[in-house]
Motif scaffolding. Structure first.
Motif, PDB file in Angstrom:
ATOM      1  N   VAL A 188       1.010  -1.300  -0.505  1.00  0.00           N
ATOM      2  CA  VAL A 188      -0.145   0.175   0.028  1.00  0.00           C
ATOM      3  C   VAL A 188       1.112   1.263   0.011  1.00  0.00           C
ATOM      4  CG1 VAL A 188      -2.053  -0.623   1.021  1.00  0.00           C
ATOM      5  CG2 VAL A 188      -0.216  -0.233   2.971  1.00  0.00           C
ATOM      6  N   VAL A 189       0.168   1.341  -0.813  1.00  0.00           N
ATOM      7  CA  VAL A 189       0.760   3.779  -0.682  1.00  0.00           C
ATOM      8  C   VAL A 189       0.476   4.832  -0.806  1.00  0.00           C
ATOM      9  CG1 VAL A 189       1.842   4.421  -2.977  1.00  0.00           C
ATOM     10  CG2 VAL A 189       2.523   2.459  -2.388  1.00  0.00           C
TER      11      VAL A 189
ATOM     12  N   ARG B 135      11.057  12.884  12.424  1.00  0.00           N
ATOM     13  CA  ARG B 135      11.430  14.439  12.078  1.00  0.00           C
ATOM     14  C   ARG B 135      12.286  14.372  11.558  1.00  0.00           C
ATOM     15  NH1 ARG B 135       7.191  15.677   9.880  1.00  0.00           N
ATOM     16  NH2 ARG B 135       5.370  13.881  11.040  1.00  0.00           N
TER      17      ARG B 135
ATOM     18  N   ASN C  64       4.422   2.743  11.323  1.00  0.00           N
ATOM     19  CA  ASN C  64       4.607   1.761  10.407  1.00  0.00           C
ATOM     20  C   ASN C  64       4.575   1.382   9.019  1.00  0.00           C
ATOM     21  OD1 ASN C  64       2.470   3.386   9.040  1.00  0.00           O
ATOM     22  ND2 ASN C  64       0.850   2.261  10.500  1.00  0.00           N
ATOM     23  N   LYS C  65       5.766   2.129   8.244  1.00  0.00           N
ATOM     24  CA  LYS C  65       5.441   2.432   7.056  1.00  0.00           C
ATOM     25  C   LYS C  65       6.701   3.633   6.743  1.00  0.00           C
ATOM     26  CE  LYS C  65       3.537   7.104   7.261  1.00  0.00           C
ATOM     27  NZ  LYS C  65       3.440   7.822   7.117  1.00  0.00           N
TER      28      LYS C  65
ATOM     29  N   PRO D  71      -3.303  11.918  -0.844  1.00  0.00           N
ATOM     30  CA  PRO D  71      -4.823  11.741  -0.673  1.00  0.00           C
ATOM     31  C   PRO D  71      -4.353  10.478   0.237  1.00  0.00           C
ATOM     32  CG  PRO D  71      -3.329  11.391  -2.628  1.00  0.00           C
ATOM     33  CD  PRO D  71      -2.436  12.285  -1.792  1.00  0.00           C
ATOM     34  N   ILE D  72      -5.174   9.866   0.920  1.00  0.00           N
ATOM     35  CA  ILE D  72      -4.863   8.764   1.736  1.00  0.00           C
ATOM     36  C   ILE D  72      -4.451   7.447   1.016  1.00  0.00           C
ATOM     37  CG2 ILE D  72      -6.342   6.736   3.086  1.00  0.00           C
ATOM     38  CD1 ILE D  72      -8.092   9.649   4.430  1.00  0.00           C
ATOM     39  N   PHE D  73      -3.867   6.659   1.877  1.00  0.00           N
ATOM     40  CA  PHE D  73      -3.309   5.888   1.032  1.00  0.00           C
ATOM     41  C   PHE D  73      -4.138   4.815   0.823  1.00  0.00           C
ATOM     42  CE2 PHE D  73      -3.023   4.361   5.907  1.00  0.00           C
ATOM     43  CZ  PHE D  73      -3.438   3.173   5.624  1.00  0.00           C
TER      44      PHE D  73
ATOM     45  N   GLU E  80       2.714  11.575  -1.069  1.00  0.00           N
ATOM     46  CA  GLU E  80       2.126  13.164  -0.463  1.00  0.00           C
ATOM     47  C   GLU E  80       3.010  14.177  -2.057  1.00  0.00           C
ATOM     48  OE1 GLU E  80       3.615  14.428   3.301  1.00  0.00           O
ATOM     49  OE2 GLU E  80       4.116  12.168   3.393  1.00  0.00           O
TER      50      GLU E  80
ATOM     51  N   ARG F 195      13.697  14.789   8.522  1.00  0.00           N
ATOM     52  CA  ARG F 195      13.682  15.619   8.040  1.00  0.00           C
ATOM     53  C   ARG F 195      14.993  14.944   6.385  1.00  0.00           C
ATOM     54  NH1 ARG F 195       8.567  14.152   6.530  1.00  0.00           N
ATOM     55  NH2 ARG F 195       7.171  15.224   7.863  1.00  0.00           N
TER      56      ARG F 195
ATOM     57  N   ASN G  40       4.963   7.229   0.539  1.00  0.00           N
ATOM     58  CA  ASN G  40       4.707   6.217   1.935  1.00  0.00           C
ATOM     59  C   ASN G  40       4.245   4.369   1.496  1.00  0.00           C
ATOM     60  OD1 ASN G  40       5.027   8.367   4.419  1.00  0.00           O
ATOM     61  ND2 ASN G  40       4.203   9.293   3.302  1.00  0.00           N
ATOM     62  N   PHE G  41       5.219   3.639   2.363  1.00  0.00           N
ATOM     63  CA  PHE G  41       5.344   2.779   1.804  1.00  0.00           C
ATOM     64  C   PHE G  41       4.900   0.968   2.856  1.00  0.00           C
ATOM     65  CE2 PHE G  41       7.902  -1.543   0.881  1.00  0.00           C
ATOM     66  CZ  PHE G  41       7.118  -1.769  -0.342  1.00  0.00           C
ATOM     67  N   SER G  42       4.659   0.490   3.064  1.00  0.00           N
ATOM     68  CA  SER G  42       3.763  -0.549   3.271  1.00  0.00           C
ATOM     69  C   SER G  42       3.426  -1.862   3.369  1.00  0.00           C
ATOM     70  CB  SER G  42       3.096  -0.166   4.914  1.00  0.00           C
ATOM     71  OG  SER G  42       1.543   0.402   4.816  1.00  0.00           O
TER      72      SER G  42
ATOM     73  N   ASN H 121      -0.700  -5.390   9.045  1.00  0.00           N
ATOM     74  CA  ASN H 121       0.093  -4.093   8.111  1.00  0.00           C
ATOM     75  C   ASN H 121       1.319  -4.824   8.371  1.00  0.00           C
ATOM     76  OD1 ASN H 121       2.620  -2.712   7.361  1.00  0.00           O
ATOM     77  ND2 ASN H 121       1.364  -0.714   8.073  1.00  0.00           N
TER      78      ASN H 121
HETATM   79  P1  ADP Z   1       3.274  13.492   7.031  1.00  0.00           P
HETATM   80  O1  ADP Z   1       3.741  14.027   8.141  1.00  0.00           O
HETATM   81  O2  ADP Z   1       4.921  12.948   6.397  1.00  0.00           O
HETATM   82  O3  ADP Z   1       2.713  15.050   6.383  1.00  0.00           O
HETATM   83  P2  ADP Z   1       0.995  11.438   6.960  1.00  0.00           P
HETATM   84  O4  ADP Z   1       0.322  10.706   8.555  1.00  0.00           O
HETATM   85  O5  ADP Z   1       0.562  12.541   7.265  1.00  0.00           O
HETATM   86  O6  ADP Z   1       2.543  12.042   6.961  1.00  0.00           O
HETATM   87  O7  ADP Z   1       1.310  10.800   6.293  1.00  0.00           O
HETATM   88  C1  ADP Z   1       1.362  10.873   4.889  1.00  0.00           C
HETATM   89  C2  ADP Z   1       1.091  10.507   3.326  1.00  0.00           C
HETATM   90  O8  ADP Z   1       1.067   8.396   4.120  1.00  0.00           O
HETATM   91  C3  ADP Z   1      -0.636  10.115   3.143  1.00  0.00           C
HETATM   92  O9  ADP Z   1      -0.720   9.490   2.000  1.00  0.00           O
HETATM   93  C4  ADP Z   1      -0.952   8.817   3.888  1.00  0.00           C
HETATM   94  O10 ADP Z   1      -1.782   8.869   3.893  1.00  0.00           O
HETATM   95  C5  ADP Z   1       0.232   7.926   4.209  1.00  0.00           C
HETATM   96  N1  ADP Z   1       0.163   6.702   4.662  1.00  0.00           N
HETATM   97  C6  ADP Z   1      -0.695   6.391   5.666  1.00  0.00           C
HETATM   98  N2  ADP Z   1      -0.012   5.248   6.975  1.00  0.00           N
HETATM   99  C7  ADP Z   1       0.391   4.553   5.811  1.00  0.00           C
HETATM  100  C8  ADP Z   1       0.984   2.687   5.493  1.00  0.00           C
HETATM  101  N3  ADP Z   1       0.490   2.267   6.265  1.00  0.00           N
HETATM  102  N4  ADP Z   1       1.429   2.500   4.516  1.00  0.00           N
HETATM  103  C9  ADP Z   1       1.679   3.468   3.001  1.00  0.00           C
HETATM  104  N5  ADP Z   1       1.011   4.828   3.451  1.00  0.00           N
HETATM  105  C10 ADP Z   1       0.326   5.577   4.976  1.00  0.00           C
END
Ligand code: ADP
Ligand code: MG
Length: 697
Positions: free
Chosen positions: A191-192, A435, A446-447, A276-278, A195, A437, A324-326, A334
């Protein structure tokens, strides 16, 4: 207020799973669902039935045409529209859309890059429906996500290797999960969450910059007296014009079933982000392509221009894309989730170690996958991750791995004592929301967040690489775990494997400041790859280890890899050549005439006033030197380009472009920029950085 309409509208332009369940005969829906879950193949009758339902739904929702929507190796998307309406045998109009048209298309492929895979006598390419990604309607066209392959079945796009890599990861991961005791898991999938960063500027400025129109980035522009020093843009209030634009973007994306979430200002002025949400990797990559399209389209409606380039403005932070990858199981677990007792969570440790090994084995491929000509301006340039690949795990996980490596027994209690976490939240690793960066690959709870990607890139290839290297790593672990009868033996063996991986690959773990010059030295000491440019990373595709990786997993054939190396090299050369030609045009047609104007004006004043003024004489000298410098550099540029024409090998030629052409462009640019700082504001009529970044937003 989230009104009822919004909820009703959500996903209204997607032929979603829910719609399929509602509109398809139950056996057809079940068959489709099984195929998505890796059971069996989709037969022709099922496809026919889906096509029928899809057409009805599309026509009810105003679609008149359909298209196979695919992702050729240009990086953008392509489509060829066909009307649903056809004449019947008696000449009456008929709405027709068969299973065959749903499954297969034949676009004229000759204008897409193929790297020699498509011989000229067989210019045809075929698109095939990817039934795992939902079809959607945009501007009256039913878009059917598809792969694009040659007559011989070789992939000509970014999606087909992605699908193959998802399959490879599924097989490897399911093996490992099953061996480690969870026999109920039937399949796994990556899942991805992507951003996306971008810039907005007023359309009128955009239209008066040939460089933005042709190259998507400014090729010149002096640093404004205020850039981003004050950090007042990050999370600042969003200007109302941008707010209206975002509202429109969100509406559009919601209709397409995309949960657009965060929307905030980025570090640079005029820069924003959308996440968007992953979702599963295939859909996430498709959705990211849609998001990039929607951003550009909506911007036009608001008389804005959306810049997706990695570095539209020098001196100002560029834009990236975070991947973001898991990995999830079909029953919703997960596999990168540490749980409440990570030190005892063997499966979690195995996945983390598999990842570490994968990354340390293939840093060059990762570097290549996240690069293009535009990202060369960011990577390693103190604003984005360095070009050196390393992993940030955070103290908590690092400490656990260290204890495994040192054979030190660590219990969950110890961890809690050691790290004194926030009260009541002790099961959450206290620094999991990394943080730091500066790390190109960070474990964030968890990713893993892969932060090197360029903003304009398709996210397909980075995920092909992540899936493939992870699949190989997991397969190797599964091979070693197979053959044990008792679960305890398997667990003991798994810990031993982890220990060996940590020992062998710990050099890739780094928690310090990735932007510092010490890190470059330290990384060299550790023997980590530091590839300075995109073009130099392209050859990683045809290294023996990459060929072995991809061919053994059936993701790319050797021929396909060579073709991709060729295509990327050629694209690089073309990009730089377009920049060179554009800058030359701008210099000749705009900048030098402005300089001459400026000079004429000064000369007029001088003769009118009959004065000798030091400032004025110096200015005259400066401007005339600028003119000479620029014209001299243009001559050198032309000569260098001609001298490189004889190169037959595009990879070698590309390197020459990087080391010989790019510096000339920089020189021309610096002269133009210097001129801008002293130019007569009544004469210098090209939008400046201050105009574009601070005005009219
Ligand atoms: P940031 O602090 O970098 O802004 P966020 O928590 O807002 O991070 O999440 C950034 C992205 O990661 C979003 O698109 C979110 O849906 C996605 N994300 C959250 N959990 C997972 C997961 N387990 N695997 C993959 N992507 C995830
Ligand atoms: Mg992020």
């Amino acid at each position: 207020m989230l009104d009822k309409n919004l909820i009703e509208d959500f996903g209204s332009m997607v032929f979603s799973e829910k719609l399929m369940e509602e509109r398809l005969p139950n056996p057809v829906y079940r068959k489709w669902k099984q195929t998505v879950a890796y059971e069996g193949t989709l037969d022709r009758q099922t496809a026919d039935a889906i096509a029928h339902a899809m057409k009805r739904w599309a026509c009810e929702n105003g679609a008149t045409h359909f298209t196979h929507w695919f992702q050729p190796m240009t990086g953008s998307t392509a489509q060829k529209h066909d009307a649903f309406i056809e004449p019947s045998e008696t000449g009456e109009p008929l709405l027709r859309f068969s299973g065959k048209s749903l499954i297969k298309g034949e676009p004229d492929a000759s204008s897409f890059p193929s790297g020699g895979l498509r011989a000229t006598f067989e210019a045809r390419g075929y698109t095939y429906w990817d039934f795992k990604s939902p079809a959607f309607i945009r501007d009256g066209v039913l878009c059917i996500p598809s792969v694009f392959v040659s007559y011989n079945g070789e992939s000509l796009d970014k999606k087909s290797p992605l699908l193959k890599s998802i399959d490879a990861l599924n097989k490897a991961s399911t093996r490992v999960v099953n061996i480690l005791g969870d026999k109920d898991v039937k399949y796994c999938y990556p899942v991805v969450g992507l951003e996306q960063e971008y810039f907005l500027i007023d359309k009128e400025y955009y239209d008066s910059r040939l460089d933005l129109i042709l190259c998507n980035r400014t090729l010149f522009g002096a640093i404004p007296s205020k850039a981003q020093e004050l950090d007042d843009h990050y999370f600042g209030s969003i200007p109302s014009r941008v707010h209206e634009f975002m509202k429109d973007v969100n509406n559009e994306l919601w209709k397409l079933g995309i949960y657009a979430k965060a929307e905030h200002n980025e570090v640079a002025p005029g820069q924003f982000e959308l996440a968007p949400i992953f979702s599963n990797a295939n859909i996430a990559v498709d959705q990211n392509q849609i998001i990039m399209d929607v951003l550009k389209e909506c911007a036009k409606k608001h008389n804005l221009a959306c810049l997706l380039h990695e570095k539209p403005f020098d001196h100002i932070n560029g834009s990236g894309k975070h991947n973001n990858f898991s990995i999830m199981t079909d029953d919703g677990q997960n596999l990168f989730s540490p749980g409440d007792k990570p030190a005892e969570n063997i499966r979690f440790l195995v996945y983390i170690c598999a990842f570490i090994k994968a990354i340390d084995t293939y840093p060059e491929l990762l570097r290549m996958s996240a690069s293009n000509a535009g990202n060369d301006h960011r990577l390693g340039a103190n604003e984005a991750p360095p070009a050196i690949i390393s992993i940030y795990l955070g103290n908590y996980i690092e400490n656990i791995l260290y204890s495994i490596y040192k054979d030190k027994k660590i219990t969950d209690k110890d961890e809690k004592k050691d790290f004194n976490p926030i009260n009541g939240l002790s099961y959450i690793p206290h620094d999991n929301a990394d943080r730091n960066r500066t790390s190109p690959l960070a474990f964030t709870g968890n990713k893993f967040e892969f932060r090197m990607l360029g903003s304009s890139q398709s996210a397909a290839i980075p995920n092909v690489v992540l899936n493939s290297i992870m699949a190989e790593s997991l397969n190797e672990i599964a091979d070693q775990l197979e053959g044990f009868k008792y679960l305890q033996d398997i667990r003991d063996k798994a810990m031993l494997i982890c220990k060996n991986i940590i020992k062998e690959h710990k050099r890739i773990i780094f928690s310090g400041d990735g932007y510092s010059s010490e890190w470059i030295k330290e990384a060299a000491r550790r023997g980590l790859a530091n590839i300075p440019s995109f073009i130099e990373s392209v050859s990683s595709l045809i290294e023996p280890k990459a060929i072995k990786l991809f061919t053994s997993l059936n993701i790319f054939s050797e021929k396909e890899l060579y073709a991709r190396e060729e295509i990327l090299s050629e694209q690089y050369i073309k990009t730089i050549l377009i920049e060179a030609k554009t800058l030359k045009r701008i210099a000749n047609n705009q900048i030098i005439p402005l300089m001459i104007n400026d000079l004429q004006n000064i000369a007029k004043t001088q003769s009118l006033l009959k004065i000798k003024n030091k400032y004025i004489s110096e200015k005259i000298n400066k401007i005339s030197t600028f003119i000479d410098d620029i014209s001299e550099q243009i001559t050198i540029l032309d000569e260098t380009i001609s001298s490189l024409e004889s190169y037959k090998d595009n990879f070698e030629k590309g390197k020459k472009y990087y080391y010989e052409i790019c510096p000339i462009l920089e020189k021309i640019r610096s002269t133009i920029d210097e001129y801008e700082t002293i130019a007569d504001i009544n004469i210098y009529n090209i939008p400046t950085y201050s105009d574009m970044l601070f005005k009219k937003l």
